[in-house]
Design a protein around this motif. Sequence first.
Motif, PDB file in Angstrom:
ATOM      1  N   GLN A   1       3.026 -10.341  -3.796  1.00 32.09           N
ATOM      2  CA  GLN A   1       2.791  -9.240  -4.721  1.00 32.09           C
ATOM      3  C   GLN A   1       4.088  -8.587  -5.181  1.00 32.09           C
ATOM      4  O   GLN A   1       4.183  -8.101  -6.316  1.00 32.09           O
ATOM      5  CB  GLN A   1       1.848  -8.217  -4.101  1.00 32.09           C
ATOM      6  CG  GLN A   1       0.439  -8.737  -3.887  1.00 32.09           C
ATOM      7  CD  GLN A   1      -0.132  -9.362  -5.139  1.00 32.09           C
ATOM      8  OE1 GLN A   1      -0.205  -8.720  -6.195  1.00 32.09           O
ATOM      9  NE2 GLN A   1      -0.534 -10.626  -5.054  1.00 32.09           N
TER      10      GLN A   1
ATOM     11  N   LEU B   1      -6.317  -5.782  -2.905  1.00 34.11           N
ATOM     12  CA  LEU B   1      -5.649  -6.548  -1.859  1.00 34.11           C
ATOM     13  C   LEU B   1      -5.273  -5.654  -0.683  1.00 34.11           C
ATOM     14  O   LEU B   1      -5.382  -6.068   0.479  1.00 34.11           O
ATOM     15  CB  LEU B   1      -4.417  -7.246  -2.422  1.00 34.11           C
ATOM     16  CG  LEU B   1      -4.680  -8.232  -3.570  1.00 34.11           C
ATOM     17  CD1 LEU B   1      -3.378  -8.869  -4.037  1.00 34.11           C
ATOM     18  CD2 LEU B   1      -5.671  -9.309  -3.146  1.00 34.11           C
ATOM     19  N   GLN B   2      -4.825  -4.440  -0.962  1.00 33.49           N
ATOM     20  CA  GLN B   2      -4.564  -3.487   0.119  1.00 33.49           C
ATOM     21  C   GLN B   2      -5.818  -3.260   0.953  1.00 33.49           C
ATOM     22  O   GLN B   2      -5.763  -3.249   2.188  1.00 33.49           O
ATOM     23  CB  GLN B   2      -4.085  -2.151  -0.449  1.00 33.49           C
ATOM     24  CG  GLN B   2      -2.662  -2.129  -0.956  1.00 33.49           C
ATOM     25  CD  GLN B   2      -2.302  -0.782  -1.545  1.00 33.49           C
ATOM     26  OE1 GLN B   2      -2.462  -0.562  -2.746  1.00 33.49           O
ATOM     27  NE2 GLN B   2      -1.826   0.126  -0.716  1.00 33.49           N
TER      28      GLN B   2
ATOM     29  N   GLN C   1      -0.015 -11.648   1.523  1.00 30.95           N
ATOM     30  CA  GLN C   1       0.285 -11.402   0.111  1.00 30.95           C
ATOM     31  C   GLN C   1       1.406 -10.388  -0.121  1.00 30.95           C
ATOM     32  O   GLN C   1       1.730 -10.084  -1.277  1.00 30.95           O
ATOM     33  CB  GLN C   1      -0.974 -10.935  -0.618  1.00 30.95           C
ATOM     34  CG  GLN C   1      -1.924 -12.050  -0.993  1.00 30.95           C
ATOM     35  CD  GLN C   1      -1.389 -12.933  -2.114  1.00 30.95           C
ATOM     36  OE1 GLN C   1      -0.678 -12.474  -2.999  1.00 30.95           O
ATOM     37  NE2 GLN C   1      -1.727 -14.215  -2.062  1.00 30.95           N
TER      38      GLN C   1
ATOM     39  N   HIS D   1       2.706  -0.309  -2.819  1.00 31.29           N
ATOM     40  CA  HIS D   1       1.405  -0.788  -2.347  1.00 31.29           C
ATOM     41  C   HIS D   1       1.567  -1.589  -1.060  1.00 31.29           C
ATOM     42  O   HIS D   1       1.388  -2.812  -1.056  1.00 31.29           O
ATOM     43  CB  HIS D   1       0.737  -1.656  -3.423  1.00 31.29           C
ATOM     44  CG  HIS D   1       1.633  -2.731  -3.959  1.00 31.29           C
ATOM     45  ND1 HIS D   1       1.943  -3.877  -3.251  1.00 31.29           N
ATOM     46  CD2 HIS D   1       2.303  -2.833  -5.130  1.00 31.29           C
ATOM     47  CE1 HIS D   1       2.748  -4.640  -3.963  1.00 31.29           C
ATOM     48  NE2 HIS D   1       2.989  -4.032  -5.107  1.00 31.29           N
TER      49      HIS D   1
ATOM     50  N   ILE E   1       0.870  -3.780   1.802  1.00 29.82           N
ATOM     51  CA  ILE E   1      -0.274  -4.628   2.130  1.00 29.82           C
ATOM     52  C   ILE E   1      -0.028  -5.201   3.517  1.00 29.82           C
ATOM     53  O   ILE E   1       0.974  -5.868   3.741  1.00 29.82           O
ATOM     54  CB  ILE E   1      -0.426  -5.768   1.111  1.00 29.82           C
ATOM     55  CG1 ILE E   1      -0.626  -5.200  -0.305  1.00 29.82           C
ATOM     56  CG2 ILE E   1      -1.597  -6.688   1.476  1.00 29.82           C
ATOM     57  CD1 ILE E   1      -0.593  -6.253  -1.398  1.00 29.82           C
TER      58      ILE E   1
ATOM     59  N   ARG F   1      -0.529  -3.209 -12.494  1.00 33.92           N
ATOM     60  CA  ARG F   1      -0.339  -3.638 -11.109  1.00 33.92           C
ATOM     61  C   ARG F   1      -1.223  -2.876 -10.126  1.00 33.92           C
ATOM     62  O   ARG F   1      -1.598  -3.425  -9.084  1.00 33.92           O
ATOM     63  CB  ARG F   1       1.133  -3.502 -10.731  1.00 33.92           C
ATOM     64  CG  ARG F   1       2.057  -4.444 -11.479  1.00 33.92           C
ATOM     65  CD  ARG F   1       1.645  -5.894 -11.311  1.00 33.92           C
ATOM     66  NE  ARG F   1       1.777  -6.312  -9.921  1.00 33.92           N
ATOM     67  CZ  ARG F   1       1.227  -7.403  -9.413  1.00 33.92           C
ATOM     68  NH1 ARG F   1       0.475  -8.194 -10.161  1.00 33.92           N
ATOM     69  NH2 ARG F   1       1.405  -7.706  -8.148  1.00 33.92           N
ATOM     70  N   ARG F   2      -1.581  -1.650 -10.419  1.00 30.40           N
ATOM     71  CA  ARG F   2      -2.496  -0.928  -9.523  1.00 30.40           C
ATOM     72  C   ARG F   2      -3.839  -1.638  -9.456  1.00 30.40           C
ATOM     73  O   ARG F   2      -4.448  -1.757  -8.386  1.00 30.40           O
ATOM     74  CB  ARG F   2      -2.679   0.524  -9.980  1.00 30.40           C
ATOM     75  CG  ARG F   2      -1.526   1.441  -9.644  1.00 30.40           C
ATOM     76  CD  ARG F   2      -1.954   2.913  -9.688  1.00 30.40           C
ATOM     77  NE  ARG F   2      -2.606   3.258 -10.929  1.00 30.40           N
ATOM     78  CZ  ARG F   2      -1.985   3.687 -12.024  1.00 30.40           C
ATOM     79  NH1 ARG F   2      -0.665   3.813 -12.025  1.00 30.40           N
ATOM     80  NH2 ARG F   2      -2.663   4.005 -13.116  1.00 30.40           N
TER      81      ARG F   2
ATOM     82  N   GLN G   1      -6.789 -13.922  -5.075  1.00 29.42           N
ATOM     83  CA  GLN G   1      -5.365 -13.943  -4.769  1.00 29.42           C
ATOM     84  C   GLN G   1      -4.630 -15.032  -5.539  1.00 29.42           C
ATOM     85  O   GLN G   1      -3.659 -14.781  -6.259  1.00 29.42           O
ATOM     86  CB  GLN G   1      -5.167 -14.145  -3.269  1.00 29.42           C
ATOM     87  CG  GLN G   1      -5.784 -13.042  -2.413  1.00 29.42           C
ATOM     88  CD  GLN G   1      -5.688 -13.348  -0.932  1.00 29.42           C
ATOM     89  OE1 GLN G   1      -4.705 -13.908  -0.458  1.00 29.42           O
ATOM     90  NE2 GLN G   1      -6.718 -12.985  -0.187  1.00 29.42           N
TER      91      GLN G   1
ATOM     92  N   ASP H   1       5.052  -8.226  -8.994  1.00 32.37           N
ATOM     93  CA  ASP H   1       5.514  -6.943  -9.532  1.00 32.37           C
ATOM     94  C   ASP H   1       6.764  -7.127 -10.380  1.00 32.37           C
ATOM     95  O   ASP H   1       6.891  -6.570 -11.475  1.00 32.37           O
ATOM     96  CB  ASP H   1       5.853  -5.976  -8.397  1.00 32.37           C
ATOM     97  CG  ASP H   1       4.650  -5.383  -7.698  1.00 32.37           C
ATOM     98  OD1 ASP H   1       3.517  -5.546  -8.188  1.00 32.37           O
ATOM     99  OD2 ASP H   1       4.847  -4.742  -6.648  1.00 32.37           O
TER     100      ASP H   1
ATOM    101  N   ARG I   1      -4.385  -4.735  -9.784  1.00 34.41           N
ATOM    102  CA  ARG I   1      -4.208  -5.995  -9.052  1.00 34.41           C
ATOM    103  C   ARG I   1      -4.053  -5.759  -7.563  1.00 34.41           C
ATOM    104  O   ARG I   1      -4.643  -6.476  -6.739  1.00 34.41           O
ATOM    105  CB  ARG I   1      -2.974  -6.709  -9.615  1.00 34.41           C
ATOM    106  CG  ARG I   1      -2.418  -7.848  -8.774  1.00 34.41           C
ATOM    107  CD  ARG I   1      -3.332  -9.036  -8.737  1.00 34.41           C
ATOM    108  NE  ARG I   1      -2.657 -10.205  -8.172  1.00 34.41           N
ATOM    109  CZ  ARG I   1      -3.279 -11.209  -7.582  1.00 34.41           C
ATOM    110  NH1 ARG I   1      -4.598 -11.218  -7.478  1.00 34.41           N
ATOM    111  NH2 ARG I   1      -2.603 -12.235  -7.115  1.00 34.41           N
ATOM    112  N   THR I   2      -3.255  -4.783  -7.169  1.00 30.59           N
ATOM    113  CA  THR I   2      -2.875  -4.635  -5.758  1.00 30.59           C
ATOM    114  C   THR I   2      -3.837  -3.802  -4.924  1.00 30.59           C
ATOM    115  O   THR I   2      -3.949  -4.016  -3.717  1.00 30.59           O
ATOM    116  CB  THR I   2      -1.463  -4.044  -5.642  1.00 30.59           C
ATOM    117  OG1 THR I   2      -1.421  -2.765  -6.313  1.00 30.59           O
ATOM    118  CG2 THR I   2      -0.432  -4.974  -6.263  1.00 30.59           C
TER     119      THR I   2
END
Length: 404
Positions: free
Chosen positions: A303, A340-341, A299, A291, A293, A333-334, A382, A307, A336-337
Amino acid sequence: MAIGRARRILIAGGGIGGLAAALALQRRGFETVVLERAEELRDGGAGLHIWTNGVLALDYLGLAEQVLAVAPAQQTAHFSTWRNEVLGAWPIGDFVARYGAPTIAVERSVLHGILREALEGPVVRTGAHVVGFDQDAEGVTVRFADGGSERGDLLIGADGIHGAVRDCMFGPARNRFSGYIAWRGRAPMEHPEIPSGTFNAMFGPGTRFTYYDVAPGLVHWMSVANGKPGGRDEPGVRDMLLRRHEGWGGPVADILRATPEEWILRGDVEGRKPERQWGQGRVTLLGDAAHPITFNIGQGACQALEDALVLAEHLAGSGSDPVAALRAYEAERRKRTAPLQNIAWRIGQMGAVENPLLIKAREAFMRKNWNTKAFAAAEKGQVAYGTRWAKKPGRRPEPAEPLW
């Protein structure tokens, strides 16, 4: 596929994410082997902005006190125009009271070194250029460019946005160039406008300049400008940057003049749309490999640390089904991230505008919303996630008082 408890876990990539994963898994009783392409384990230079959620993750690993001993804690994140006019000021020092840990800045080499030293035994294998892998019902065999190989029960691809592990599973990644390039450097200096704990992000026409201190007498900075990918700098890059930022307010010119030219790094800024699949069978991804970012929300390293902890948690609780544990880690985690991406990409596009009318609109938007809606969203989306580490039993260490 037959399932058996995983014991030996291979990790491709010896960066922040790879080392953190190795440490988190060691702490859960797994044997780990870090496969690093370079002949020497390098830290990548420059600085990192670690939000409170990342510091809480480090605390869970038992490393926060070491990092906090050298990393400046930030009180206020300043945002301004290139003329040094205030656009916003976030009271991030308040996170200590709310979450028990500060937001910090730290040299990448310092954090990298602390993670490396915390590992038990000769975990890192350098000169291990991963080019592919094969897996079966019992494990994974990683193949190297020199013809060698390594066998393990699982493989974690922590080898970055251009990583071989991801591409071996799914084909060439569809990375996308952001439209801008980042020049990073470190300035050994003391300056009256840069007290300990400084953070300032300055927005100009199609360019930005961010600076923060990462240690006493050492300032990390980044100059961002729109351009085409694949370029290379000729000698005189520091003078070029001074011309770019001529007339900018604050200590920008002083920072650039204090920076040795050989300490300036250039890199195209790339990202990737969130992907629905990170792994297959006994293989998964972590950090930028999974992911990427962009730097715009600070982050990336945070992240990767998260992870590592979530991955170790799922594998430790998986019983005899490590493959299911990998899929559960990915699903968690997908969620969550991916947001943010997306937000990091949008902020980057906002920062890259050149049209004078759009610049005025950006400044008006930030003056109206940055201290209210934007700050609240950043804290909720975040920082607050880090409380999951503070609530875990067996936390290493278990302080009764805030860390800072």
